[in-house]
Design a protein around this motif. Structure first.
Motif, PDB file in Angstrom:
ATOM      1  N   GLU A 213      -1.566   7.743  -2.815  1.00  0.00           N
ATOM      2  CA  GLU A 213      -3.000   8.016  -2.927  1.00  0.00           C
ATOM      3  C   GLU A 213      -3.730   7.015  -3.820  1.00  0.00           C
ATOM      4  O   GLU A 213      -4.963   6.954  -3.799  1.00  0.00           O
ATOM      5  CB  GLU A 213      -3.220   9.444  -3.424  1.00  0.00           C
ATOM      6  CG  GLU A 213      -2.820  10.463  -2.373  1.00  0.00           C
ATOM      7  CD  GLU A 213      -2.671  11.881  -2.902  1.00  0.00           C
ATOM      8  OE1 GLU A 213      -2.896  12.117  -4.114  1.00  0.00           O
ATOM      9  OE2 GLU A 213      -2.330  12.763  -2.085  1.00  0.00           O
ATOM     10  N   ALA A 214      -3.003   6.218  -4.557  1.00  0.00           N
ATOM     11  CA  ALA A 214      -3.617   5.231  -5.448  1.00  0.00           C
ATOM     12  C   ALA A 214      -4.107   3.988  -4.689  1.00  0.00           C
ATOM     13  O   ALA A 214      -4.787   3.143  -5.280  1.00  0.00           O
ATOM     14  CB  ALA A 214      -2.620   4.815  -6.529  1.00  0.00           C
TER      15      ALA A 214
ATOM     16  N   ASP B  37       9.367  -7.803  -1.871  1.00  0.00           N
ATOM     17  CA  ASP B  37       9.132  -7.647  -3.302  1.00  0.00           C
ATOM     18  C   ASP B  37       9.546  -6.235  -3.709  1.00  0.00           C
ATOM     19  O   ASP B  37       9.639  -5.340  -2.853  1.00  0.00           O
ATOM     20  CB  ASP B  37       7.659  -7.880  -3.634  1.00  0.00           C
ATOM     21  CG  ASP B  37       7.224  -9.313  -3.388  1.00  0.00           C
ATOM     22  OD1 ASP B  37       8.091 -10.221  -3.395  1.00  0.00           O
ATOM     23  OD2 ASP B  37       6.017  -9.533  -3.179  1.00  0.00           O
ATOM     24  N   LEU B  38       9.744  -6.020  -4.995  1.00  0.00           N
ATOM     25  CA  LEU B  38      10.234  -4.743  -5.515  1.00  0.00           C
ATOM     26  C   LEU B  38       9.256  -4.213  -6.554  1.00  0.00           C
ATOM     27  O   LEU B  38       8.762  -4.965  -7.399  1.00  0.00           O
ATOM     28  CB  LEU B  38      11.614  -4.976  -6.144  1.00  0.00           C
ATOM     29  CG  LEU B  38      12.484  -3.794  -6.481  1.00  0.00           C
ATOM     30  CD1 LEU B  38      12.860  -2.995  -5.241  1.00  0.00           C
ATOM     31  CD2 LEU B  38      13.765  -4.275  -7.179  1.00  0.00           C
ATOM     32  N   PHE B  39       8.967  -2.906  -6.484  1.00  0.00           N
ATOM     33  CA  PHE B  39       8.079  -2.260  -7.448  1.00  0.00           C
ATOM     34  C   PHE B  39       8.654  -0.891  -7.790  1.00  0.00           C
ATOM     35  O   PHE B  39       8.919  -0.088  -6.892  1.00  0.00           O
ATOM     36  CB  PHE B  39       6.669  -2.097  -6.868  1.00  0.00           C
ATOM     37  CG  PHE B  39       5.719  -1.405  -7.802  1.00  0.00           C
ATOM     38  CD1 PHE B  39       5.099  -2.107  -8.828  1.00  0.00           C
ATOM     39  CD2 PHE B  39       5.451  -0.055  -7.663  1.00  0.00           C
ATOM     40  CE1 PHE B  39       4.231  -1.469  -9.703  1.00  0.00           C
ATOM     41  CE2 PHE B  39       4.581   0.597  -8.525  1.00  0.00           C
ATOM     42  CZ  PHE B  39       3.971  -0.118  -9.553  1.00  0.00           C
TER      43      PHE B  39
ATOM     44  N   THR C 185       0.242   0.648 -11.657  1.00  0.00           N
ATOM     45  CA  THR C 185       0.004   0.480 -10.229  1.00  0.00           C
ATOM     46  C   THR C 185       0.435  -0.917  -9.796  1.00  0.00           C
ATOM     47  O   THR C 185       0.541  -1.828 -10.606  1.00  0.00           O
ATOM     48  CB  THR C 185      -1.492   0.678  -9.881  1.00  0.00           C
ATOM     49  OG1 THR C 185      -2.263  -0.253 -10.633  1.00  0.00           O
ATOM     50  CG2 THR C 185      -1.944   2.095 -10.176  1.00  0.00           C
ATOM     51  N   CYS C 186       0.639  -1.052  -8.525  1.00  0.00           N
ATOM     52  CA  CYS C 186       0.983  -2.342  -7.935  1.00  0.00           C
ATOM     53  C   CYS C 186      -0.329  -3.092  -7.719  1.00  0.00           C
ATOM     54  O   CYS C 186      -1.128  -2.721  -6.866  1.00  0.00           O
ATOM     55  CB  CYS C 186       1.722  -2.119  -6.610  1.00  0.00           C
ATOM     56  SG  CYS C 186       2.139  -3.645  -5.770  1.00  0.00           S
ATOM     57  N   GLU C 187      -0.539  -4.120  -8.513  1.00  0.00           N
ATOM     58  CA  GLU C 187      -1.818  -4.831  -8.513  1.00  0.00           C
ATOM     59  C   GLU C 187      -2.103  -5.575  -7.211  1.00  0.00           C
ATOM     60  O   GLU C 187      -3.262  -5.817  -6.888  1.00  0.00           O
ATOM     61  CB  GLU C 187      -1.865  -5.806  -9.690  1.00  0.00           C
ATOM     62  CG  GLU C 187      -1.795  -5.120 -11.042  1.00  0.00           C
ATOM     63  CD  GLU C 187      -2.951  -4.168 -11.306  1.00  0.00           C
ATOM     64  OE1 GLU C 187      -4.077  -4.467 -10.894  1.00  0.00           O
ATOM     65  OE2 GLU C 187      -2.709  -3.108 -11.920  1.00  0.00           O
ATOM     66  N   ASN C 188      -1.077  -5.950  -6.468  1.00  0.00           N
ATOM     67  CA  ASN C 188      -1.303  -6.753  -5.266  1.00  0.00           C
ATOM     68  C   ASN C 188      -0.943  -6.007  -3.977  1.00  0.00           C
ATOM     69  O   ASN C 188      -0.490  -6.613  -3.017  1.00  0.00           O
ATOM     70  CB  ASN C 188      -0.527  -8.070  -5.363  1.00  0.00           C
ATOM     71  CG  ASN C 188       0.951  -7.856  -5.610  1.00  0.00           C
ATOM     72  OD1 ASN C 188       1.374  -6.805  -6.068  1.00  0.00           O
ATOM     73  ND2 ASN C 188       1.759  -8.862  -5.314  1.00  0.00           N
TER      74      ASN C 188
END
Length: 156
Positions: A98-99, A29-31, A68-71
């Protein structure tokens, strides 16, 4: 079954292009890591001691990200891409790491650069992801599909 994410920060588009190709090769996947405050050309003027990118060299600096990346919990391997700034990743990458709780995950840095290698990048990023296992990573400027495939295989 292992699931991978390619997360990347790109200002000029160079890292974006590599990240898109890497995600395809890795079946990941891409973020996109987007800064809350976009960078301007003046912000990126590394010859200006007062430019934003120069001020953000401070290892304590944490530029805000827009989302943010929720998953994140779904991924076992996180490829993290960025341009090299002063031989390390921009500190927005530390903000990104760090998130999340990345303990037990594999973090694979990759970079684009006009000529610099990874330098002290991994050592500067490791404290931002306690418990994660970091790969050495590599600069993937102009990498062929064969090099990207080898990179994925080496970091599986």
């Amino acid at each position: 079954m292992s699931k991978s994410l390619v997360a990347y920060f790109s200002v000029s588009g160079s890292t974006r292009k590599v990240a898109q190709r890497l995600a395809k090769v890795a079946g990941a996947d891409l973020f996109e890591i987007v800064p809350e405050q976009p960078y301007t050309a003046a912000d990126l003027d590394w010859t200006d001691r007062n430019s934003r990118s120069t001020r953000e060299r401070d290892p304590k600096c944490r530029p805000a990200v827009a989302s943010t990346c929720e998953n994140m919990a779904d991924y076992d391997t996180v490829y993290v891409g960025f341009p090299i700034w002063w031989y390390v990743a921009p500190t927005i990458i530390n903000t990104f790491l760090e998130a999340y709780d990345l303990a037990g995950k594999r973090v694979v840095p990759f970079a684009t650069s006009g000529g610099s290698r990874m330098g002290g990048t991994v050592a500067a990023l490791e404290p931002s992801a306690p418990g994660a296992t970091f790969a050495a990573g590599d600069a993937l400027n102009g990498a062929s599909d064969a090099k990207l495939e080898a990179f994925v295989k080496a970091n599986a």
